[in-house]
Design a protein around this motif. Sequence first.
Motif, PDB file in Angstrom:
ATOM      1  N   MET A   1      -1.635 -16.997   8.639  1.00 47.10           N
ATOM      2  CA  MET A   1      -1.820 -18.281   7.987  1.00 47.10           C
ATOM      3  C   MET A   1      -1.794 -18.099   6.467  1.00 47.10           C
ATOM      4  O   MET A   1      -2.466 -17.232   5.920  1.00 47.10           O
ATOM      5  N   ILE A   2      -1.051 -18.939   5.780  1.00 41.25           N
ATOM      6  CA  ILE A   2      -0.941 -18.868   4.334  1.00 41.25           C
ATOM      7  C   ILE A   2      -2.092 -19.646   3.708  1.00 41.25           C
ATOM      8  O   ILE A   2      -2.334 -20.802   4.043  1.00 41.25           O
ATOM      9  N   GLU A   3      -2.813 -18.955   2.809  1.00 45.91           N
ATOM     10  CA  GLU A   3      -3.901 -19.610   2.082  1.00 45.91           C
ATOM     11  C   GLU A   3      -3.308 -20.467   0.966  1.00 45.91           C
ATOM     12  O   GLU A   3      -2.431 -20.015   0.231  1.00 45.91           O
ATOM     13  N   LEU A   4      -3.783 -21.688   0.839  1.00 46.67           N
ATOM     14  CA  LEU A   4      -3.328 -22.552  -0.242  1.00 46.67           C
ATOM     15  C   LEU A   4      -4.075 -22.207  -1.527  1.00 46.67           C
ATOM     16  O   LEU A   4      -5.270 -21.933  -1.514  1.00 46.67           O
ATOM     17  N   VAL A   5      -3.370 -22.214  -2.636  1.00 53.38           N
ATOM     18  CA  VAL A   5      -3.961 -22.015  -3.952  1.00 53.38           C
ATOM     19  C   VAL A   5      -4.373 -23.380  -4.486  1.00 53.38           C
ATOM     20  O   VAL A   5      -3.638 -24.352  -4.337  1.00 53.38           O
ATOM     21  N   PHE A   6      -5.560 -23.449  -5.089  1.00 48.92           N
ATOM     22  CA  PHE A   6      -6.020 -24.715  -5.650  1.00 48.92           C
ATOM     23  C   PHE A   6      -5.385 -24.940  -7.018  1.00 48.92           C
ATOM     24  O   PHE A   6      -5.305 -24.028  -7.828  1.00 48.92           O
ATOM     25  N   GLY A   7      -4.934 -26.165  -7.246  1.00 51.60           N
ATOM     26  CA  GLY A   7      -4.400 -26.573  -8.543  1.00 51.60           C
ATOM     27  C   GLY A   7      -5.142 -27.814  -8.991  1.00 51.60           C
ATOM     28  O   GLY A   7      -5.598 -28.612  -8.165  1.00 51.60           O
ATOM     29  N   LEU A   8      -5.279 -27.986 -10.292  1.00 54.45           N
ATOM     30  CA  LEU A   8      -6.030 -29.117 -10.825  1.00 54.45           C
ATOM     31  C   LEU A   8      -5.094 -30.176 -11.398  1.00 54.45           C
ATOM     32  O   LEU A   8      -4.199 -29.861 -12.173  1.00 54.45           O
ATOM     33  N   ALA A   9      -5.313 -31.404 -10.965  1.00 56.91           N
ATOM     34  CA  ALA A   9      -4.592 -32.558 -11.517  1.00 56.91           C
ATOM     35  C   ALA A   9      -5.637 -33.574 -11.975  1.00 56.91           C
ATOM     36  O   ALA A   9      -6.757 -33.593 -11.467  1.00 56.91           O
ATOM     37  N   VAL A  10      -5.258 -34.382 -12.947  1.00 52.71           N
ATOM     38  CA  VAL A  10      -6.159 -35.411 -13.468  1.00 52.71           C
ATOM     39  C   VAL A  10      -5.437 -36.749 -13.430  1.00 52.71           C
ATOM     40  O   VAL A  10      -4.225 -36.824 -13.625  1.00 52.71           O
ATOM     41  N   ARG A  11      -6.182 -37.812 -13.142  1.00 57.68           N
ATOM     42  CA  ARG A  11      -5.603 -39.155 -13.000  1.00 57.68           C
ATOM     43  C   ARG A  11      -6.468 -40.164 -13.735  1.00 57.68           C
ATOM     44  O   ARG A  11      -7.691 -40.036 -13.782  1.00 57.68           O
ATOM     45  N   ALA A  12      -5.818 -41.179 -14.273  1.00 58.81           N
ATOM     46  CA  ALA A  12      -6.524 -42.218 -15.019  1.00 58.81           C
ATOM     47  C   ALA A  12      -6.539 -43.524 -14.230  1.00 58.81           C
ATOM     48  O   ALA A  12      -5.492 -44.027 -13.832  1.00 58.81           O
ATOM     49  N   LEU A  13      -7.725 -44.041 -14.001  1.00 61.04           N
ATOM     50  CA  LEU A  13      -7.914 -45.360 -13.415  1.00 61.04           C
ATOM     51  C   LEU A  13      -8.042 -46.311 -14.611  1.00 61.04           C
ATOM     52  O   LEU A  13      -9.134 -46.571 -15.106  1.00 61.04           O
ATOM     53  N   ILE A  14      -6.878 -46.764 -15.098  1.00 63.14           N
ATOM     54  CA  ILE A  14      -6.820 -47.590 -16.298  1.00 63.14           C
ATOM     55  C   ILE A  14      -6.967 -49.047 -15.892  1.00 63.14           C
ATOM     56  O   ILE A  14      -6.211 -49.540 -15.059  1.00 63.14           O
ATOM     57  N   THR A  15      -7.945 -49.725 -16.495  1.00 66.16           N
ATOM     58  CA  THR A  15      -8.156 -51.137 -16.182  1.00 66.16           C
ATOM     59  C   THR A  15      -7.865 -51.995 -17.408  1.00 66.16           C
ATOM     60  O   THR A  15      -8.035 -51.556 -18.543  1.00 66.16           O
ATOM     61  N   ASP A  16      -7.429 -53.222 -17.133  1.00 63.12           N
ATOM     62  CA  ASP A  16      -7.198 -54.177 -18.214  1.00 63.12           C
ATOM     63  C   ASP A  16      -8.393 -55.121 -18.312  1.00 63.12           C
ATOM     64  O   ASP A  16      -9.390 -54.965 -17.590  1.00 63.12           O
ATOM     65  N   ASP A  17      -8.305 -56.105 -19.173  1.00 62.51           N
ATOM     66  CA  ASP A  17      -9.414 -57.044 -19.386  1.00 62.51           C
ATOM     67  C   ASP A  17      -9.713 -57.907 -18.165  1.00 62.51           C
ATOM     68  O   ASP A  17     -10.808 -58.469 -18.052  1.00 62.51           O
ATOM     69  N   ASP A  18      -8.754 -58.030 -17.256  1.00 67.37           N
ATOM     70  CA  ASP A  18      -8.946 -58.820 -16.038  1.00 67.37           C
ATOM     71  C   ASP A  18      -9.462 -57.972 -14.874  1.00 67.37           C
ATOM     72  O   ASP A  18      -9.614 -58.472 -13.765  1.00 67.37           O
ATOM     73  N   GLY A  19      -9.683 -56.668 -15.097  1.00 62.83           N
ATOM     74  CA  GLY A  19     -10.150 -55.786 -14.035  1.00 62.83           C
ATOM     75  C   GLY A  19      -9.032 -55.255 -13.150  1.00 62.83           C
ATOM     76  O   GLY A  19      -9.299 -54.689 -12.100  1.00 62.83           O
ATOM     77  N   LYS A  20      -7.792 -55.427 -13.572  1.00 62.62           N
ATOM     78  CA  LYS A  20      -6.668 -54.889 -12.807  1.00 62.62           C
ATOM     79  C   LYS A  20      -6.430 -53.434 -13.194  1.00 62.62           C
ATOM     80  O   LYS A  20      -6.729 -53.012 -14.309  1.00 62.62           O
ATOM     81  N   LEU A  79       0.019 -29.666  -0.734  1.00 68.30           N
ATOM     82  CA  LEU A  79       1.446 -29.529  -0.966  1.00 68.30           C
ATOM     83  C   LEU A  79       1.912 -28.270  -0.241  1.00 68.30           C
ATOM     84  O   LEU A  79       1.139 -27.678   0.522  1.00 68.30           O
ATOM     85  N   THR A  80       3.114 -27.810  -0.474  1.00 62.08           N
ATOM     86  CA  THR A  80       3.644 -26.657   0.250  1.00 62.08           C
ATOM     87  C   THR A  80       2.755 -25.429   0.113  1.00 62.08           C
ATOM     88  O   THR A  80       2.358 -24.842   1.100  1.00 62.08           O
ATOM     89  N   LEU A  81       2.438 -25.023  -1.091  1.00 59.84           N
ATOM     90  CA  LEU A  81       1.615 -23.832  -1.311  1.00 59.84           C
ATOM     91  C   LEU A  81       0.358 -24.106  -2.127  1.00 59.84           C
ATOM     92  O   LEU A  81      -0.415 -23.199  -2.393  1.00 59.84           O
ATOM     93  N   ILE A  82       0.191 -25.336  -2.539  1.00 64.50           N
ATOM     94  CA  ILE A  82      -0.921 -25.686  -3.423  1.00 64.50           C
ATOM     95  C   ILE A  82      -1.744 -26.820  -2.825  1.00 64.50           C
ATOM     96  O   ILE A  82      -1.201 -27.759  -2.259  1.00 64.50           O
ATOM     97  N   ARG A  83      -3.046 -26.693  -2.962  1.00 63.32           N
ATOM     98  CA  ARG A  83      -3.942 -27.809  -2.659  1.00 63.32           C
ATOM     99  C   ARG A  83      -4.334 -28.401  -4.003  1.00 63.32           C
ATOM    100  O   ARG A  83      -5.104 -27.816  -4.755  1.00 63.32           O
ATOM    101  N   ALA A  84      -3.747 -29.540  -4.318  1.00 62.99           N
ATOM    102  CA  ALA A  84      -4.012 -30.189  -5.607  1.00 62.99           C
ATOM    103  C   ALA A  84      -5.306 -30.984  -5.518  1.00 62.99           C
ATOM    104  O   ALA A  84      -5.471 -31.818  -4.632  1.00 62.99           O
TER     105      ALA A  84
END
Length: 169
Positions: A1-20, A79-84
Amino acid sequence: MIELVFGLAVRALITDDDGKILIIKRSSESKTNPDKWELPGGKVDQGEPFDQALIREVKEETNLNISLDHVVGVSEQNLTLIRAVHIILSAKVEEGELNLSSEHDGYAWVYFDTLPEYELADWLRDFVKNQIPAGGDTAGEEDQESYQEILKPWLSSLKSSVDNIRKKR
């Protein structure tokens, strides 16, 4: 079994004035998540602080300058070799005109509770599913403020953790 390597990703939950929330659609040519909707962001470069990586990635993808607020969640994607591992932070637009990079084919400003109507990247779909209360029959009756109230205690806890980490830098 191939061990997945951890990778770091960052995401922005950008909201507008209406809460969208801003979501962007990956290009059909993309190696990961082609034609799927996701939050702006991406990989953290080696040695790069994750908050600075997120500001950089959002600028590259959307041409928007943002300010970050709190960590609102974490999700993962195999993903194929990475756990993001995706760290999701709330953000506001400070300046800039929305202009997508060639990595993306579209964007939309949507309410959080309508996200399941889009073909989301699996990591975002899992995050959304974990935020919406069980028994979603009442979702039509609840407004955006209700979701924000549900998330407040969790967000406060995560904010305290991030603040403590920042103090140790």
